[in-house]
Design a protein around this motif. Structure first.
Motif, short mmCIF file in Angstrom:
data_model
loop_
_atom_site.label_atom_id
_atom_site.label_comp_id
_atom_site.label_asym_id
_atom_site.label_seq_id
_atom_site.Cartn_x
_atom_site.Cartn_y
_atom_site.Cartn_z
N LEU A 34 3.53 -41.97 -4.66
CA LEU A 34 2.48 -42.97 -4.43
C LEU A 34 1.38 -42.87 -5.49
O LEU A 34 0.90 -43.89 -5.99
CB LEU A 34 1.88 -42.81 -3.03
N VAL A 80 -1.45 -45.67 -6.17
CA VAL A 80 -2.12 -45.68 -4.87
C VAL A 80 -3.17 -44.56 -4.89
O VAL A 80 -2.83 -43.38 -4.93
CB VAL A 80 -1.12 -45.48 -3.71
N PRO A 90 -3.56 -42.30 -0.54
CA PRO A 90 -2.37 -42.43 0.29
C PRO A 90 -2.66 -42.33 1.78
O PRO A 90 -1.96 -42.91 2.59
CB PRO A 90 -1.46 -41.28 -0.15
#
Length: 104
Positions: free
Chosen positions: A42, A47, A50
């Motif tokens: 991620l 991202v 997360p």
């Protein structure tokens, strides 16, 4: 069904009492697994947080924080939680982060 086409017998390797004590549905794997590899992927995808992701079956917050801590200790994340060059290289290997760190 396992390919069954007619009535048959069921052979269980546990008692009926044990069957009654089992959950009706298994716990999702994301709640049972080490999330370090998922969090590393991620982070590589961009991202930033997360733990704030809208998961289908959300993991325990402690599991996400443990994964972030493990990645920090392995050098995959810096003090701000951003992916390091080593973390980017680790994410390219199809291994658990601890093993990919060893390979690098």
């Amino acid at each position: 069904r396992a390919g069954r086409t007619a009535a048959g017998e069921v052979w269980r390797l546990y008692s009926e009492d044990q069957l009654a004590g089992m959950a009706s549905e298994p716990q999702p794997e994301i709640r049972r697994s080490n999330l370090a590899n998922v969090v590393l992927s991620l982070k590589e995808m961009g991202v930033a947080r997360p733990e704030a992701l809208d998961w289908l079956d959300p993991p325990e917050p402690e599991a996400v924080h443990a994964a972030l801590r493990q990645l920090f200790l392995l050098g995959a994340l810096d003090g701000r939680g951003e992916l390091t060059a080593a973390g980017a290289a680790m994410a390219q290997l199809p291994l658990e982060p601890s093993l990919s760190k060893t390979m690098l």
